[in-house]
Scaffold this active site. Sequence first.
Site, PDB file in Angstrom:
ATOM      1  CB  VAL A 248      -0.927  -0.002   1.244  1.00 58.21           C
ATOM      2  CG1 VAL A 248      -1.744   1.284   1.300  1.00 58.21           C
ATOM      3  CG2 VAL A 248      -1.833  -1.227   1.227  1.00 58.21           C
ATOM      4  CE  LYS A 249       2.863   6.699  -4.456  1.00 58.94           C
ATOM      5  NZ  LYS A 249       4.305   6.616  -4.252  1.00 58.94           N
TER       6      LYS A 249
END
Length: 306
Positions: free
Chosen positions: A157-158
């Site tokens: 996940v960014k």
Amino acid sequence: MKIIPQLKVWMDGAYIDWDDANIHVMTHGLHYGTAIFEGIRCYASEGRLAAFRMNDHYKRLTDGARVYRMKMGYGIGDLCDATKGLLKANGLKESYVRPIVFTGYGEISPDMADAGVSVAICSLELGEYFGARAQEGITCVSSSWKRMAPEYLSPHVKSSANYLNSAMAKLEARDAGASECILYSHDGHVAEASSANIFLVRDGELITPPTEDGILPGITRDSILEMACRRGIVCHEKSILRDELYLADEVFLCGTASEITPVIGIDRRVIGKGAPGPLTCIMREWYSRITRGLDGEFRDWLDFVE
Ligand code: PMP
């Protein structure tokens, strides 16, 4: 980064002036790192502006919001429409789009259940991430910080929280006089750079770490795998050890901001011939043509702003 104050920002459903796109210092996301963001490049193509793989970027953003239980109330289509409206309003020739989803104002504990979720999208001008060095090739150093393992936080996940890890590694690179750092997984495999994925070339074949080695599944990485597949260039997604990097024929980094950047030195070892390698140059030039709409085969990766 070039900021023009006349630009608009899309925030929670409305287009507002750049100077009005503010949040309170007590915003939950600022204190606890509870935010997820994206970076999308838009290129001048056929006299229009085209966002590169916008759907895929928003898919990663909405997937991240699901992982971290952030209810943002907008789907991929809404976010694409909001972005196109913003790009149209701002009228830039080329642009970098930065959407961010964050927990809002009103809670003073990590409990995010009632913090509320805000979404904002900015668009601004951004030149070459590594400046002139992108052409000649950059040097990297191995970071003493490991990339966070999936049992701590999701590396896929960014999320803003993950970027404290990147920021620490990037400072080490700066201290060592290098352009970038390379982070390793907790079990010693090459993972990625502070804001880019990594490929090496050996005997004409491409090798990149698998997602299990704690990388962000990059859209540029995916584009390169797809491009290579269509041209019959053999690609392996497999774990890479540190010495394999040193002994590679070529190494390059890839990401939305950095595009394809040759690496010519790592930890004071010369990579290959100490200059951008032939396959790196082919991929770099080809990627540039694709993003600017000059390769019809990949036109469906472009989302035109009418
Ligand atoms: N890894 C990290 C840590 C990044 O910040 C980025 C940039 N988003 C990438 C890889 C490359 O991802 P993408 O190609 O989707 O920009």
